[in-house]
Design an enzyme around this catalytic site. Structure first.
Site, PDB file in Angstrom:
ATOM      1  NE  ARG A 114      28.603  25.176  49.868  1.00 20.84           N
ATOM      2  CZ  ARG A 114      27.396  24.751  49.565  1.00 20.84           C
ATOM      3  NH1 ARG A 114      27.088  24.416  48.331  1.00 20.84           N
ATOM      4  NH2 ARG A 114      26.483  24.641  50.503  1.00 20.84           N
TER       5      ARG A 114
ATOM      6  CB  ALA B 280      30.555  33.189  48.472  1.00 21.79           C
TER       7      ALA B 280
ATOM      8  CB  CYS C  67      31.333  38.073  49.364  1.00 23.65           C
ATOM      9  SG  CYS C  67      31.283  37.108  47.827  1.00 23.65           S
TER      10      CYS C  67
ATOM     11  CG  HIS D 131      22.855  31.617  53.202  1.00 26.20           C
ATOM     12  ND1 HIS D 131      23.382  31.617  54.471  1.00 26.20           N
ATOM     13  CD2 HIS D 131      23.794  31.057  52.406  1.00 26.20           C
ATOM     14  CE1 HIS D 131      24.585  31.068  54.434  1.00 26.20           C
ATOM     15  NE2 HIS D 131      24.865  30.728  53.199  1.00 26.20           N
TER      16      HIS D 131
HETATM   17 FE1  CFM Z   1      24.847  25.738  56.238  1.00 25.63          FE
HETATM   18 FE2  CFM Z   1      27.138  25.672  57.052  1.00 25.63          FE
HETATM   19 FE3  CFM Z   1      26.387  27.321  55.060  1.00 25.63          FE
HETATM   20 FE4  CFM Z   1      26.479  24.610  54.699  1.00 25.63          FE
HETATM   21 FE5  CFM Z   1      28.979  24.799  53.611  1.00 25.63          FE
HETATM   22 FE6  CFM Z   1      29.614  25.853  55.953  1.00 25.63          FE
HETATM   23 FE7  CFM Z   1      28.896  27.508  54.019  1.00 25.63          FE
HETATM   24 MO1  CFM Z   1      31.110  26.220  53.913  1.00 25.63          MO
HETATM   25  S1  CFM Z   1      26.047  23.960  56.633  1.00 25.63           S
HETATM   26  S2  CFM Z   1      25.048  26.082  54.109  1.00 25.63           S
HETATM   27  S3  CFM Z   1      27.453  23.311  53.268  1.00 25.63           S
HETATM   28  S4  CFM Z   1      25.961  27.382  57.108  1.00 25.63           S
HETATM   29  S5  CFM Z   1      30.543  24.304  54.853  1.00 25.63           S
HETATM   30  S6  CFM Z   1      28.944  25.494  58.103  1.00 25.63           S
HETATM   31  S7  CFM Z   1      30.364  27.731  55.427  1.00 25.63           S
HETATM   32  S8  CFM Z   1      29.459  26.400  52.365  1.00 25.63           S
HETATM   33  S9  CFM Z   1      27.292  28.939  53.870  1.00 25.63           S
HETATM   34  C1  HCA Z   2      31.832  29.793  50.896  1.00 27.07           C
HETATM   35  C2  HCA Z   2      32.059  28.334  50.596  1.00 27.07           C
HETATM   36  C3  HCA Z   2      32.801  27.633  51.680  1.00 27.07           C
HETATM   37  C4  HCA Z   2      34.253  28.007  51.735  1.00 27.07           C
HETATM   38  C5  HCA Z   2      35.047  27.005  52.475  1.00 27.07           C
HETATM   39  C6  HCA Z   2      36.401  27.334  52.979  1.00 27.07           C
HETATM   40  C7  HCA Z   2      32.664  26.113  51.391  1.00 27.07           C
HETATM   41  O1  HCA Z   2      31.556  30.168  52.020  1.00 27.07           O
HETATM   42  O2  HCA Z   2      31.904  30.557  49.963  1.00 27.07           O
HETATM   43  O3  HCA Z   2      36.680  28.455  53.395  1.00 27.07           O
HETATM   44  O4  HCA Z   2      37.177  26.396  53.004  1.00 27.07           O
HETATM   45  O5  HCA Z   2      32.197  25.395  52.230  1.00 27.07           O
HETATM   46  O6  HCA Z   2      33.064  25.705  50.303  1.00 27.07           O
HETATM   47  O7  HCA Z   2      32.186  27.881  52.915  1.00 27.07           O
END
Ligand code: CFM
Ligand code: HCA
Length: 542
Positions: free
Chosen positions: A96, A65, A62, A195
């Site tokens: 995370r 998150a 969401c 983001h």
């Molecule tokens: Fe960029 Fe990602 Fe994301 Fe990320 Fe992550 Fe991710 Fe995420 Mo999980 S590089 S910031 S550190 S888009 S692993 S592929 S999904 S938290 S929002």
């Molecule tokens: C997020 C965090 C997450 C979840 C990872 C997962 C992460 O999107 O809220 O589903 O295992 O990297 O910790 O993407």
């Protein structure tokens, strides 16, 4: 009696859609793309960043998150208070695996979970007073530099004015920056909206707050690197070896002061474009700092990125130093790659992760001789799939640092039509710096399946039909995939492994994947289709 049929990518797409009601199938068809349409077909546009169809078990998270967990989560010296029922705070607490190094001041609030723990009466009578008390309590206990407040779904529904509370408390304290994020989980269709909300507030309330210039000859910011499994530590190690100063990482192992000083950098390097491109654009618009895309996932990509940074500064001493570092590190990586390739070449992978890793990690797999046969983002936008060729809106003179602006409309700046290689070369020779980068599609082979917002049902089906040697996704997918008899690697949390970035990270990754795809244990699992096959099919790579 088993019949073995050969399925083309188009057949597979049809198989995935077959069970859906017609309306759902029509919608999902636009998010499942056969990459670089086969001959005589027009390339399809992928539909991305749209609402998940209710009832479908999505891999997404969401908005809260994306804002609280992803962007602000890795900063250690800001107290992050979740305004909402306790679950949101609790389930976004240390999940995370973003690492931190508290440094000499030792200020680190990450191990704490701060929440207003809203109850029924707060929903009925309003939660502002409770929030005020929580901010006061955090201030009295820790005296932090900053306190951030994050709204969860009920806050938006009942209309608590978290920004007014933040302003009031900031004025009251005088020595603590209090700011809030309207990042209710339901806003937007995924983490991605979070983001954007985070980026806007970080830029408004933090960037530029510290006007003391920073030391360093080649000063950069590293945007979109979150120090998962210590990736940021490995990148910093390499930057330091090269003599490049990293002013601020957004936001892996970051501090309040890093954000506050980001405007002192000469160049922004963007690692995860999806999560942070907004800050890159704002830093450019307000402070004239150009940005380039980098990628430290994969040894070749790491070398290329270091060279790209050196080239930007155009300084021979730096270019030479970068070459020295690469020459020192690369042979060790190559030796491990050569060894694992004897076992991993020709194996296949599927990558369904977030908004950038599903693309970046295909490079690491390629270095192992492995092919990514299907991939997609949870919440990427079209530019993450199709690439972005912004510019040439600035021309940078390497010596004088003069930035010459070109007239471009905002629209043109964001989604400039792709230019031919020749056009680019000519512009590059004329001194224009490109913030060009390829999206996922350009790096995936012809005929591979690019699938946006993959769900539980389709994941199972894909694995059943294509039988990859490894499947990469997150915790929600982990166990259902393993039960299908396929090794599963988490590319979010790294299953407690890592780092995987940079040169040392590449070595870690090769070794781990080699072990996973070589393990016999998975072949002992009986997947449902093995005991009760509806269709025996095989995917043949063209
Ligand atoms: Fe960029 Fe990602 Fe994301 Fe990320 Fe992550 Fe991710 Fe995420 Mo999980 S590089 S910031 S550190 S888009 S692993 S592929 S999904 S938290 S929002
Ligand atoms: C997020 C965090 C997450 C979840 C990872 C997962 C992460 O999107 O809220 O589903 O295992 O990297 O910790 O993407």
């Amino acid at each position: 009696t088993k019949k073995l049929v050969q399925l083309s990518p188009a057949d597979i797409k049809e198989e995935l859609l077959k069970k859906y009601p017609p309306k759902v199938a029509r919608k999902r068809a636009k998010q499942i793309m056969i990459n670089e349409a086969l001959e005589n077909e027009t390339p399809t546009e992928i539909v991305a960043n749209v609402r998940t169809i209710p009832g479908i078990i999505t891999m997404r998270g969401c908005t809260y998150a994306g804002c609280k967990g992803v962007i602000l989560g890795p900063t250690r010296d800001i107290v992050n208070i979740t305004h909402g029922p306790i679950g949101c705070g609790f389930y976004s607490w240390l999940t995370r695996r973003n690492q931190t190094e508290p440094g000499p001041d030792g200020e680190n609030y990450m191990p704490y979970c701060f929440s207003t723990d809203m109850q029924d009466q707060d929903i009925i009578f309003g939660g502002e007073k409770k929030l005020e008390a929580a901010i006061q309590e955090a201030y009295d206990l820790f005296h932090p530099k900053g306190i951030a407040v994050f709204a969860t779904c009920p806050v938006g529904l009942i209309g608590d004015d978290i920004h007014a509370v933040a302003r009031k408390m900031k004025a009251k304290f005088g020595d603590c920056n209090v700011f809030a994020f309207s990042c209710e989980g339901y806003k937007g269709v995924s983490q991605s909206a979070g983001h954007h909300i985070a980026n806007n507030q970080v830029f408004t309330h933090l960037v530029g707050e510290n006007d003391t210039p920073k030391e360093g000859k080649y000063k950069i910011n590293l945007l979109g690197e979150y120090n998962i499994g210590g990736d940021g530590f490995e990148i910093d190690r390499l930057l330091t070896l090269c003599g490049i100063t990293n002013i601020a990482t957004f936001s892996g192992n970051s501090t309040y002061d890093q954000f506050a000083s980001a405007q002192h950098a000469d160049l922004n390097t963007v690692m995860c474009h999806r999560s942070i491109n907004y800050v890159a654009d704002m830093l450019e618009a307000k402070y004239g700092i150009p940005w380039i895309k980098v990628n430290f996932i994969g040894a070749e990509a790491t070398a290329k990125s270091l060279r790209k940074i050196a080239q930007y500064f155009g300084d021979k001493a730096l270019m030479d130093r970068v070459e020295e570092v690469i020459a020192e590190e690369m042979p060790k990586v190559k030796a491990v790659a050569a060894d694992v390739r004897t076992r991993t070449t020709g194996k296949t992978a599927m990558l369904f992760v977030g908004g950038s890793r599903a693309h970046h990690y295909s490079e690491l797999f390629a270095e192992m001789g492995m092919k990514t046969i299907s991939a997609g983002y949870e919440f990427g936008h079209r530019d993450d799939y199709e690439g972005r060729q912004v510019i040439p809106d600035i021309k940078v003179d390497a010596d004088s640092r003069n930035i010459e602006e070109l007239e471009v409309t905002a629209d043109e700046k964001l989604y400039r039509p792709r230019k031919s290689a020749d056009e680019f070369k000519a512009l590059e020779e004329a001194g224009y710096k490109f913030k060009h980068y390829d999206g996922m599609n350009a790096d995936m082979d012809k005929g591979t399946l690019v699938i946006d917002d993959l769900n539980q049902y389709e994941a199972d089906k894909l694995v059943e039909i294509m039988k990859p040697d490894i499947f990469c996704a997150g915790i929600k997918e982990k166990f259902s995939i393993q039960k299908l008899g396929i090794p599963m690697k988490q590319l979010h949390s790294y299953d407690s492994g890592g780092p995987y970035a940079g040169f040392k990270g590449a070595i870690n990754f090769y070794k781990e994947i080699d072990r996973l795809v070589g393990s016999k244990v998975w072949s002992y699992m009986k997947a449902p289709w093995q005991t009760n096959p509806e269709l025996a099919a095989t995917f043949v790579w063209e």
